[in-house]
Design an enzyme around this catalytic site. Structure first.
Site, PDB file in Angstrom:
ATOM      1  N   LYS A   1      44.205  46.723  25.730  1.00 19.51           N
ATOM      2  CA  LYS A   1      44.934  45.522  25.302  1.00 19.51           C
ATOM      3  C   LYS A   1      45.899  45.854  24.162  1.00 19.51           C
ATOM      4  O   LYS A   1      47.006  45.301  24.080  1.00 19.51           O
ATOM      5  CB  LYS A   1      43.936  44.449  24.864  1.00 19.51           C
ATOM      6  CG  LYS A   1      43.071  43.948  26.023  1.00 19.51           C
ATOM      7  CD  LYS A   1      41.868  43.178  25.506  1.00 19.51           C
ATOM      8  CE  LYS A   1      41.031  42.628  26.646  1.00 19.51           C
ATOM      9  NZ  LYS A   1      39.742  42.101  26.184  1.00 19.51           N
TER      10      LYS A   1
ATOM     11  N   GLU B   1      49.647  37.536  31.564  1.00 19.63           N
ATOM     12  CA  GLU B   1      49.145  36.883  30.344  1.00 19.63           C
ATOM     13  C   GLU B   1      47.627  37.038  30.213  1.00 19.63           C
ATOM     14  O   GLU B   1      47.100  37.208  29.104  1.00 19.63           O
ATOM     15  CB  GLU B   1      49.506  35.388  30.399  1.00 19.63           C
ATOM     16  CG  GLU B   1      49.121  34.601  29.175  1.00 19.63           C
ATOM     17  CD  GLU B   1      49.877  35.044  27.933  1.00 19.63           C
ATOM     18  OE1 GLU B   1      51.089  34.814  27.870  1.00 19.63           O
ATOM     19  OE2 GLU B   1      49.244  35.622  27.035  1.00 19.63           O
TER      20      GLU B   1
ATOM     21  N   GLY C   1      38.868  35.063  39.981  1.00 18.92           N
ATOM     22  CA  GLY C   1      39.521  34.629  41.222  1.00 18.92           C
ATOM     23  C   GLY C   1      38.974  33.309  41.745  1.00 18.92           C
ATOM     24  O   GLY C   1      39.740  32.443  42.213  1.00 18.92           O
ATOM     25  N   SER C   2      37.656  33.121  41.669  1.00 16.14           N
ATOM     26  CA  SER C   2      37.075  31.876  42.199  1.00 16.14           C
ATOM     27  C   SER C   2      37.578  30.679  41.394  1.00 16.14           C
ATOM     28  O   SER C   2      37.805  29.596  41.941  1.00 16.14           O
ATOM     29  CB  SER C   2      35.545  31.940  42.182  1.00 16.14           C
ATOM     30  OG  SER C   2      35.092  32.164  40.872  1.00 16.14           O
TER      31      SER C   2
ATOM     32  N   GLU D   1      27.877  43.512  29.250  1.00 14.40           N
ATOM     33  CA  GLU D   1      27.557  43.987  30.586  1.00 14.40           C
ATOM     34  C   GLU D   1      26.383  44.957  30.514  1.00 14.40           C
ATOM     35  O   GLU D   1      26.071  45.479  29.435  1.00 14.40           O
ATOM     36  CB  GLU D   1      28.772  44.708  31.166  1.00 14.40           C
ATOM     37  CG  GLU D   1      29.996  43.840  31.108  1.00 14.40           C
ATOM     38  CD  GLU D   1      30.902  44.015  32.298  1.00 14.40           C
ATOM     39  OE1 GLU D   1      30.594  44.819  33.173  1.00 14.40           O
ATOM     40  OE2 GLU D   1      31.922  43.319  32.322  1.00 14.40           O
TER      41      GLU D   1
ATOM     42  N   CYS E   1      38.004  37.439  44.411  1.00 16.11           N
ATOM     43  CA  CYS E   1      37.510  36.064  44.253  1.00 16.11           C
ATOM     44  C   CYS E   1      36.166  36.106  43.543  1.00 16.11           C
ATOM     45  O   CYS E   1      35.175  35.580  44.015  1.00 16.11           O
ATOM     46  CB  CYS E   1      37.401  35.409  45.636  1.00 16.11           C
ATOM     47  SG  CYS E   1      37.136  33.636  45.538  1.00 16.11           S
ATOM     48  N   GLY E   2      36.166  36.781  42.389  1.00 17.37           N
ATOM     49  CA  GLY E   2      34.946  36.899  41.594  1.00 17.37           C
ATOM     50  C   GLY E   2      34.974  35.884  40.464  1.00 17.37           C
ATOM     51  O   GLY E   2      35.330  34.715  40.659  1.00 17.37           O
ATOM     52  N   VAL E   3      34.615  36.350  39.244  1.00 17.96           N
ATOM     53  CA  VAL E   3      34.537  35.456  38.083  1.00 17.96           C
ATOM     54  C   VAL E   3      35.875  34.738  37.858  1.00 17.96           C
ATOM     55  O   VAL E   3      35.923  33.512  37.707  1.00 17.96           O
ATOM     56  CB  VAL E   3      34.136  36.273  36.815  1.00 17.96           C
ATOM     57  CG1 VAL E   3      34.187  35.407  35.571  1.00 17.96           C
ATOM     58  CG2 VAL E   3      32.762  36.882  36.993  1.00 17.96           C
TER      59      VAL E   3
HETATM   60  N1  LIG Z   1      35.894  38.118  33.722  1.00 22.54           N
HETATM   61  C1  LIG Z   1      36.646  37.869  32.664  1.00 22.54           C
HETATM   62  O1  LIG Z   1      36.259  37.142  31.752  1.00 22.54           O
HETATM   63  C2  LIG Z   1      38.016  38.486  32.567  1.00 22.54           C
HETATM   64  C3  LIG Z   1      38.826  38.181  31.441  1.00 22.54           C
HETATM   65  C4  LIG Z   1      40.107  38.722  31.353  1.00 22.54           C
HETATM   66  C5  LIG Z   1      40.562  39.562  32.362  1.00 22.54           C
HETATM   67  N2  LIG Z   1      39.743  39.858  33.419  1.00 22.54           N
HETATM   68  C6  LIG Z   1      40.247  40.751  34.449  1.00 22.54           C
HETATM   69  O2  LIG Z   1      40.298  40.066  35.688  1.00 22.54           O
HETATM   70  C7  LIG Z   1      40.067  40.975  36.751  1.00 22.54           C
HETATM   71  C8  LIG Z   1      38.921  40.456  37.613  1.00 22.54           C
HETATM   72  O3  LIG Z   1      37.757  40.346  36.827  1.00 22.54           O
HETATM   73  P1  LIG Z   1      36.477  39.550  37.346  1.00 22.54           P
HETATM   74  O4  LIG Z   1      35.573  39.416  36.165  1.00 22.54           O
HETATM   75  O5  LIG Z   1      36.863  38.340  38.087  1.00 22.54           O
HETATM   76  O6  LIG Z   1      35.852  40.626  38.365  1.00 22.54           O
HETATM   77  P2  LIG Z   1      34.729  40.375  39.473  1.00 22.54           P
HETATM   78  O7  LIG Z   1      33.950  39.144  39.165  1.00 22.54           O
HETATM   79  O8  LIG Z   1      33.998  41.678  39.603  1.00 22.54           O
HETATM   80  O9  LIG Z   1      35.564  40.107  40.797  1.00 22.54           O
HETATM   81  C9  LIG Z   1      36.245  41.113  41.481  1.00 22.54           C
HETATM   82  C10 LIG Z   1      36.658  40.580  42.831  1.00 22.54           C
HETATM   83  O10 LIG Z   1      37.395  41.572  43.506  1.00 22.54           O
HETATM   84  C11 LIG Z   1      36.870  41.752  44.819  1.00 22.54           C
HETATM   85  N3  LIG Z   1      37.105  43.119  45.233  1.00 22.54           N
HETATM   86  C12 LIG Z   1      36.611  44.256  44.703  1.00 22.54           C
HETATM   87  N4  LIG Z   1      37.081  45.315  45.351  1.00 22.54           N
HETATM   88  C13 LIG Z   1      37.899  44.851  46.317  1.00 22.54           C
HETATM   89  C14 LIG Z   1      38.691  45.462  47.327  1.00 22.54           C
HETATM   90  N5  LIG Z   1      38.724  46.787  47.464  1.00 22.54           N
HETATM   91  N6  LIG Z   1      39.417  44.663  48.151  1.00 22.54           N
HETATM   92  C15 LIG Z   1      39.371  43.326  48.019  1.00 22.54           C
HETATM   93  N7  LIG Z   1      38.659  42.693  47.076  1.00 22.54           N
HETATM   94  C16 LIG Z   1      37.923  43.449  46.242  1.00 22.54           C
HETATM   95  C17 LIG Z   1      35.417  41.393  44.721  1.00 22.54           C
HETATM   96  O11 LIG Z   1      34.932  41.032  45.995  1.00 22.54           O
HETATM   97  P3  LIG Z   1      33.425  40.481  46.195  1.00 22.54           P
HETATM   98  O12 LIG Z   1      33.450  39.086  45.643  1.00 22.54           O
HETATM   99  O13 LIG Z   1      33.248  40.512  47.643  1.00 22.54           O
HETATM  100  O14 LIG Z   1      32.554  41.407  45.421  1.00 22.54           O
HETATM  101  C18 LIG Z   1      35.477  40.222  43.744  1.00 22.54           C
HETATM  102  O15 LIG Z   1      35.742  39.040  44.423  1.00 22.54           O
HETATM  103  C19 LIG Z   1      39.825  42.341  36.086  1.00 22.54           C
HETATM  104  O16 LIG Z   1      41.031  43.053  36.031  1.00 22.54           O
HETATM  105  C20 LIG Z   1      39.373  41.962  34.693  1.00 22.54           C
HETATM  106  O17 LIG Z   1      39.638  42.979  33.748  1.00 22.54           O
HETATM  107  C21 LIG Z   1      38.496  39.336  33.551  1.00 22.54           C
END
Ligand SMILES: NC(=O)c1ccc[n+]([C@@H]2O[C@H](COP(=O)([O-])OP(=O)(O)OC[C@H]3O[C@@H](n4cnc5c(N)ncnc54)[C@H](OP(=O)(O)O)[C@@H]3O)[C@@H](O)[C@H]2O)c1
Length: 429
Positions: free
Chosen positions: A206, A130, A17-18, A191, A13-15
């Site tokens: 990709k 997707e 998931g939320s 980052e 539930c990060g960037v």
């Molecule tokens: N961000 C983008 O723009 C984007 C774009 C395309 C694809 N993606 C993909 O989407 C996925 C998520 O990216 P994101 O940017 O949302 O990452 P993120 O913001 O780092 O969020 C990761 C989430 O996973 C949780 N988490 C980490 N380890 C865990 C575990 N062992 N058990 C349960 N929960 C766990 C974290 O919990 P906490 O909240 O408690 O830290 C956080 O809520 C990745 O595969 C990324 O490559 C992201």
């Protein structure tokens, strides 16, 4: 409409998931109407349970992702944790416990996509992703479904927003790589550790996924040639401008001219300003697809960010839920063509080579002979000289990467060649 809801477990539930949780809540009625049944958020797994999660009831939060996927009543698991483990084990367990999976995890799918598809198939479940390639841009479904009756020959794209932002800044301001990277970091486009982006690892993952789907062939991450963009200089941009080009980090998946093999690669390249990819600015992504019947197609949009990526995840969620209500599954892995994936040496393209040479008579002829001896035909040569030293810019016709490598090696051994300042491929012509 069915009244019993489909249950969704959200892992992460990060960037992303939320935003998935927010849209599931705010668009609940529309989603139910489109699916034919309500969808209910049954649990949300995170690492840090005490963090404030706006709009998510505290009782849904858990740190035990394994127990959540093993509940037995979950219809769809949405995996947005990222990385290889525990995501891989959680997805496998989800299939074993009867759920379908939606993921945005390019790293995992590029590495283990075939194995995960096999587990999904064994359990009559869907695996959709997707969001793993180019964020919000519909790409996997168009390749897999809309173009299922066509033959894709080439996929050429900008699939990493961070590197496009940096290269665009270098192009428009004349900045060097480090200066442009610093700006990208300050604005939140890069980052703290930008390695995965600037060294091309993210784009390579990709590219492996795209090539596999486009060519109905299993393409492993190791099959993708990868070159980052940290060596691109302001001088390269000046040269590109003189040729009416700009520089992009490109993901290129191609069928060989005889159709018998494919290649997949990521590297910086010059492309003409007239090519649609040249006008992709900032952190945007775009993918250009060439196929037999459709011709040229361009997909463009935001390649990352919470809300755009969640849009792609939600699209998959709706599709997977519909399949479930119909007691069916959507398309799985299609690797029937099983074409060999050739190495970089077999790639055929044009090259822009910049040499530092001695400014004396006969050098140009010597250099031209080396190109001819290796079967690389020269298109244009530009020479600038000062104080006994000169720079020579050679642009070739199409040649294989192996022939070009042989040429460059031989050039380096000439006394009159002081150094090879840069070599850049020229694409999109
Ligand atoms: N961000 C983008 O723009 C984007 C774009 C395309 C694809 N993606 C993909 O989407 C996925 C998520 O990216 P994101 O940017 O949302 O990452 P993120 O913001 O780092 O969020 C990761 C989430 O996973 C949780 N988490 C980490 N380890 C865990 C575990 N062992 N058990 C349960 N929960 C766990 C974290 O919990 P906490 O909240 O408690 O830290 C956080 O809520 C990745 O595969 C990324 O490559 C992201």
């Amino acid at each position: 409409m069915r009244t019993r809801p489909l249950k969704v477990a959200l892992l992460g539930c990060g960037v992303v998931g939320s935003e998935v949780a927010r849209i599931m809540t705010t668009h609940a009625d529309d989603l139910a109407a489109r699916i034919g049944a309500p969808v209910e958020l049954a649990g949300v797994a995170v690492r840090r349970p005490s963090r404030v999660r706006e709009g998510i009831p505290a009782e849904l939060i858990t740190t035990d992702a394994t127990a959540l996927v093993k509940r037995g009543d979950i219809d769809v698991v949405v995996e947005v944790i990222g990385g290889i483990e525990p995501a891989r084990t959680l997805i496998t367990t989800a299939f074993e416990y009867g759920a379908s999976v939606v993921s945005a995890n390019k790293a995992l799918l590029a590495q283990d996509g075939a194995a995960l598809h096999a587990v999904a198939e064994d359990h009559d479940a869907d695996l959709y992703y997707e969001a793993a390639v180019a964020g919000a841009i519909p790409l996997i479904r168009p390749l897999r479904e809309s173009l299922a009756g066509d033959k894709v020959n080439r996929v050429l794209g900008i699939v990493n927003g961070t590197t496009n932002f940096i290269l665009d800044a270098m192009d428009s301001t004349g900045a060097g790589y480090q200066e442009a990277l610093d700006e990208a970091t300050a604005l939140g486009y890069a980052e703290a550790d930008p390695t995965a982006d600037v060294e091309g690892f993210d784009a390579a993952a990709k590219t492996a996924i795209l090539a596999g789907i486009a060519f109905h062939t299993r393409v492993r991450l190791d099959d993708v040639y990868r070159e980052g963009m940290t060596e691109v200089t302001a001088a390269d941009f000046a040269s590109a401008k003189q040729m009416g080009c700009t520089i992009k980090l490109l993901a290129i998946c191609e069928r060989a001219a005889d159709g018998a093999s494919v290649t997949a690669r990521v590297h910086p390249a010059m492309i003409p300003l007239s090519h649609p990819l040249a006008s992709v600015r900032g952190a945007y992504n775009a993918v250009f697809v060439e196929s037999d019947a459709a011709g040229q197609l361009m997909f463009y949009g935001p390649g990352a960010g919470g809300s755009p990526t969640a849009s792609a995840v939600l699209g998959d969620l709706v599709a997977v839920c519909r399949n479930r209500l119909n007691g069916a599954t959507g398309p799985g892995e299609s690797a029937y063509a099983a074409l060999p994936v050739s190495g970089m040496g077999d790639v055929v393209t044009r090259y822009h080579i910049s040499l530092d040479v001695a400014d004396k008579p006969g050098v140009l002829a010597q250099v031209a002979t080396v190109f001819a001896e290796h079967g690389v035909s020269i298109d244009t040569v530009r020479q600038q000289g000062k104080d006994g030293e000169a720079s020579l810019v050679v642009v070739t016709h199409r040649a294989s990467d192996a022939s070009l490598s042989g040429t460059v090696e031989a050039l380096r051994s000439l006394d009159t060649v002081r150094g090879v300042a840069s070599i850049m491929r020229v694409e999109g012509e």
